[in-house]
Design a protein around this motif. Structure first.
Motif, PDB file in Angstrom:
ATOM      1  N   PHE A  35      44.853  37.386  36.951  1.00 21.39           N
ATOM      2  CA  PHE A  35      44.753  38.832  37.593  1.00 21.39           C
ATOM      3  C   PHE A  35      46.023  39.479  37.958  1.00 21.39           C
ATOM      4  CE2 PHE A  35      40.604  36.718  38.425  1.00 21.39           C
ATOM      5  CZ  PHE A  35      39.592  37.878  38.344  1.00 21.39           C
ATOM      6  N   SER A  73      47.691  38.489  42.963  1.00 23.07           N
ATOM      7  CA  SER A  73      46.751  37.465  43.834  1.00 23.07           C
ATOM      8  C   SER A  73      47.609  36.782  44.976  1.00 23.07           C
ATOM      9  CB  SER A  73      46.303  36.570  43.017  1.00 23.07           C
ATOM     10  OG  SER A  73      47.528  35.296  42.808  1.00 23.07           O
ATOM     11  N   GLY A 102      46.270  41.898  34.033  1.00 25.09           N
ATOM     12  CA  GLY A 102      45.649  41.875  35.543  1.00 25.09           C
ATOM     13  C   GLY A 102      44.556  42.929  35.708  1.00 25.09           C
ATOM     14  N   MET A 112      41.412  42.569  34.056  1.00 22.42           N
ATOM     15  CA  MET A 112      40.525  41.551  34.592  1.00 22.42           C
ATOM     16  C   MET A 112      39.914  41.985  36.277  1.00 22.42           C
ATOM     17  SD  MET A 112      40.381  39.087  32.702  1.00 22.42           S
ATOM     18  CE  MET A 112      39.419  37.841  33.714  1.00 22.42           C
ATOM     19  N   TRP A 113      40.961  42.768  36.752  1.00 20.42           N
ATOM     20  CA  TRP A 113      40.535  42.916  38.072  1.00 20.42           C
ATOM     21  C   TRP A 113      39.214  44.241  37.990  1.00 20.42           C
ATOM     22  CZ3 TRP A 113      40.307  41.739  42.934  1.00 20.42           C
ATOM     23  CH2 TRP A 113      39.890  42.628  43.926  1.00 20.42           C
ATOM     24  N   GLY A 152      36.303  41.514  38.311  1.00 21.71           N
ATOM     25  CA  GLY A 152      36.774  41.383  39.722  1.00 21.71           C
ATOM     26  C   GLY A 152      35.458  41.256  40.626  1.00 21.71           C
TER      27      GLY A 152
END
Lengths: 639, 270
Positions: free
Chosen positions: A234, A237, A508, A511-512, A516
């Motif tokens: 991500f 983090s 990231g 993905m978030w 997420g």
């Protein structure tokens, strides 16, 4: 298709581990020194495993990419470690710790593994105290405890806000003792870049020395990976910047199954994001929720300073929604609640992505000195980062990626589907199901290293002829080394326009947004288009300066981000396939009207273990059914 | 609403130590760092500068870092002459750009000490600390052999003092701050932590003798009691532990000199 035999022993739940220990094979003391075991990683799981195995007499080689084993990110765990000691006389027991952990994981972990974890938890505390871990004590000299999320007893042992540090230093001291005695051959600044499989069994690793660039081959009778979690997929983090998936990902590419990769823990109490340059999100320990109260304004768009918002216009939403657990609701639940508040426009701070964690009541009740004694170092960290004092105004917090419950698939012996490859700690998938309770990660890392692997590795090694490990110049080793060298050369030769960080940030964000705190079919499908496109861009235009034969941090990052790109895609695929919500995996399509997770035990009461099929090919989804013999998979309720 | 910060961005000049490798000659090179937010950490500022250097085809500055929350002890720059920079009780990674002003020139160097050779740029080799630990920084406790944790009550004051010492993050700032490059604060924190606890008594003499002797052989200097070490320590570990260790060392030396040697030594783990 891989065979996934969990090897759970038969018999009553509480007897399984004891029975198993008496039935599995042993290696006699004179033979132990003939076996060589490689341990990769030296956090809680790796250090405890390496030192314990060396103490038993095995020859151990330990590789760590840090400059010292003491740097592993276990060191950053703040709050504590659970153990069913029942020192508080408040009704705790092995069974309750087992049950809380299983329920906390939303019934997606194996009963037998979780029960063993609860059983050995008591030995861990004994072991750590014997090593000199300075746990918090009461005036009478006995050990103190605090409460943590998802439990109604006080079973968490702690060393101020630095429990992980103290436990790691304990394990590190044990490892240092064995290194000093010549029983562990320690290699620092050494990153594992491939697993070597010979005749279907894990027999070695390829290592790059990060300082000299030297690539070396190491053979062994068994390989243990204890390389931590992959939350840095991500980008932002609470992990250390160096934490990565490379060791387990390369083992996956050599045939080890990756289980439940989509199970990610988003921790509710972290300092909110402040800008694009940010490299790291800092955790504010869950222990703060013992005394801090979480709230947001009742009215959307309320921009008044917190002190100007009267009590009647505040929503202490965890206390309202979950009266029996209140502010100590489990992490997945508290995180989603914060997200819903912010989605409603009630978030605070300049970005609107934050809620308050307020100590005013605790300061009134206990006085500032008592609050300082309990949480002083956390308040200091908060002040350093935000330049605000949490003694004067509430902290602003927001959820952030913190832990990955998924990892390489292992059986009850902690062995993967590749014989001879063992996986410990956060790197495996085994004990936390779909959500990990606070203070359980330290427990699992040390349980695996001190009290499980010393028994179970013998069962495998007893079947290997002493001295039968292949030589490090066997063709499989040469091939793996050539693969590693090829990748390094490719990175350096690309000479594109964008630094590695550019791709990591982009990944990231995908993905978030898509995988997420809340996930949807459409979002995940979009991610499965976006990530391969980003990978192509990475391959075509990454800029890795410098050379391969010196310290080259850009080169290190390039390898790790390349693996994150692959892993991110698998996580999205796993999340898309799991058509239910459970623990940290929340599919918006599968929820109850009050926004709680809607599991589908009939269709998804299993572990999904993905098997690599080759570059560009869709991996195979194997399943291991979760057979609950003793507990009923019930609706998880903290209300 | 509490605004995170209302300050504007600013620019500084970095004067950074560049050194290609352990044997290469090093020197300072200036780089501009523009549009810096006061809320950036010092290491995030280095990330931004490094991405700019990469874009220009210049090899980025190597610097050690990992947890970025002040606990792993990896980060190790000397900033404007002070190990870990201007803040008190913080590591480099917890240093924020709000500590600097527009137009500043910031001098960034590796930790300097004979026992910490430079690996590259700002990265040093601190393996000497591990070697000291391996020589005696432990309590021997084989897994499986421990008695119940509450069998041995430890007064809260002792446990708290042991914890004060145990907080050491092993960064080496104490060594870098000392004009003699002495490791006394580091070693005394270890010796103090374990020696204060009842579990640590069996190996107390052996530990302090072994650790101090190893320290001496690794090229660290002697202590002249000026306490630059504790002033630079990101965990503010007290130099009182040095006094404690000196006492321990003296007692242990005397005891070992006058104690008759057992006929049969050994029986250790190895």
């Amino acid at each position: 298709m891989a065979t996934l035999d969990s090897k759970i022993p038969s018999g009553p739940l509480a007897d399984k581990w004891r029975k198993h220990k008496t039935e599995i094979k042993l290696v006699n003391p004179a033979n132990k020194r003939k076996y060589e075991v490689i341990v990769v990683g030296a956090g809680l799981a790796g250090s405890s495993a390496a030192s314990s195995l060396a103490d038993l007499g095995y020859k151990v080689k330990c590789f760590v990419f840090h400059d010292s084993p003491r740097r592993a990110h276990s060191i950053a765990a703040q709050g504590g470690i659970n153990a069913a000691k029942n020192y508080q006389n408040d009704g705790d027991s092995v069974h309750r710790l087992f049950y809380d952990t299983l329920k906390g994981g939303d019934y997606r972990a194996r009963e037998a593994n979780v029960h063993r974890l609860a059983e050995v938890s008591v030995n861990i505390i004994d072991q750590c105290v014997a090593q000199g871990v300075p746990f918090a004590r009461e005036y009478g000299g006995l050990l103190a405890n605090r409460s943590f999320g998802g439990a109604q007893v006080s079973r968490t042992f702690y060393a101020r806000g630095q429990t992980g540090q103290q436990l790691l230093l304990g394990a590190y001291s044990a490892l240092s003792r064995m290194v000093g005695a010549g029983a562990v051959d320690l290699h620092t600044n050494s990153e594992m870049l491939d697993l070597v499989v010979v005749g279907g069994q894990a027999k070695g690793v390829i290592i790059r020395n990060l300082v000299t660039g030297e690539i070396s081959r190491h053979s062994a009778d068994a390989v243990i990976l204890a390389t931590g979690g992959y939350g840095n997929v991500f980008n932002l983090s609470t992990y250390a910047r160096g934490s990565n998936t490379t060791a387990i990902w390369r083992a996956y590419k050599r045939g080890a199954c990756m289980a439940n990769p989509c199970y990610t823990q988003i921790h509710p109490t972290c300092i909110p994001v402040s800008g694009d340059y940010q490299s790291k999100l800092t955790l504010m320990s869950e222990s703060l929720r013992n005394d801090g109260r979480i709230w947001a304004p009742k009215k959307a768009g309320d921009t008044r300073a917190p002190a100007a918002i009267p009590e009647s216009e505040r929503d202490y939403y965890l206390e309202r929604l979950y009266p029996s657990f209140g502010n100590l609701a489990p992490r997945d639940i508290a995180s989603r609640a914060a997200k819903r508040i912010c989605d409603e426009g009630r978030g605070v701070g300049s970005t609107g992505l934050g809620v308050y964690l307020d100590f005013a009541d605790a300061i009134n009740r206990l006085g500032e000195p008592a609050v300082r004694e309990r949480y002083g170092n956390l308040f200091d960290i908060y002040h350093e980062i935000t330049a605000e004092s949490a003694y004067k105004a509430p902290m602003r917090i927001y959820p952030a990626v913190h832990y990955t419950m998924g990892g390489l698939w292992v059986d009850y012996n902690l062995m993967s589907n590749i014989p001879g490859l063992f996986v410990l700690g956060e790197a495996n998938f085994s004990d936390h199901g779909a959500n990990r309770l606070g203070a359980s990660a330290l427990m699992q890392g040390l349980a695996d290293g001190y009290f499980v692997i010393p028994y179970t590795i013998g069962d495998y090694l007893a079947g290997q002829k002493p001295g039968s490990r292949p030589a490090a110049d066997a063709p499989e080793f040469r091939q793996a080394e050539a693969d590693v060298r090829g990748q390094t050369t490719r990175f350096l030769a690309t000479k594109g326009k964008q630094p590695v960080s550019h791709f990591h940030k982009k990944l990231g964000k995908i993905m978030w947004d898509r995988c997420g705190m809340a996930r949807t079919k459409a979002g995940l499908e979009a991610a499965l288009q976006e990530i391969p496109a980003l990978r192509e861009e990475f391959n075509a235009s990454v800029n890795v300066p410098g050379s391969a034969d010196t310290l080259n941090q850009s080169l290190e990052k390039a390898g790790r981000v390349a693996d994150f790109l692959d892993l991110g895609e698998l996580m999205c695929r796993d999340a898309l396939t799991r058509e239910e919500s459970c623990g940290g995996h929340f599919r918006e399509e599968h929820q109850y009207p009050d926004g709680e997770c809607k599991r589908d035990d009939e269709k998804f009461g299993h572990v999904a273990a993905w098997e690599y099929q080759g570059e560009g090919k869709t991996p195979v989804r194997n399943t291991e059914p979760l057979n609950y013999e003793f507990t009923k998979m019930s609706l998880r309720n903290y209300k | 609403m509490v605004a995170a910060s209302t300050l504007k961005t600013f620019s500084v000049t970095l004067r950074v130590w560049r050194q290609a490798g352990p044997a290469a000659a090093g020197g300072f090179v200036d780089y501009p760092a523009k549009d810096i937010s006061p809320d950036m950490s010092f290491l995030e500022m280095l990330d931004v500068v490094n991405d700019e250097l990469t874009a220009k085809g210049i090899e980025p500055i190597a610097f050690a870092h990992d947890c970025r929350e002040g606990i792993c002890g990896t980060c190790s720059c000397t900033i404007n002459g002070k190990p870990h920079g201007p803040g008190k009780g913080v590591a480099t990674c917890q240093t924020y750009m709000r500590s600097f002003s527009d137009g500043d020139t910031i001098v960034v160097e590796p930790f300097r000490a004979r026992a910490f050779p430079v690996v590259k740029d700002l990265v040093t080799d601190r393996a000497a600390f591990d070697k000291i630990q391996q020589s005696g920084g432990f309590i021997t406790a084989r897994a499986g052999s421990a008695p119940d944790a509450n069998a041995l009550p430890i007064p809260k004051g002792d446990a708290d003092l042991a914890m004060d010492a145990a907080q050491c993050i092993g960064c080496g700032a104490c060594v870098a701050a000392c004009k003699n490059a002495s490791a006394m604060l580091f070693v005394s924190a270890k010796v103090g932590h374990l020696g204060l606890l009842p579990q640590g008594q069996a190996e107390r003499d052996r530990r302090v003798l072994a650790m101090v002797n190893t320290m001496d052989t690794l090229g660290f200097g002697s202590c002249t009691n000026q306490y630059e070490c504790s002033a630079a320590c990101p965990k503010l570990i007290s130099h009182d532990f040095i006094a404690r260790m000196n006492r321990d060392y003296l007692t242990a030396s005397l005891r070992s000199a006058f104690k008759p040697a057992p006929a049969n030594t050994g029986g250790g783990a190895a």
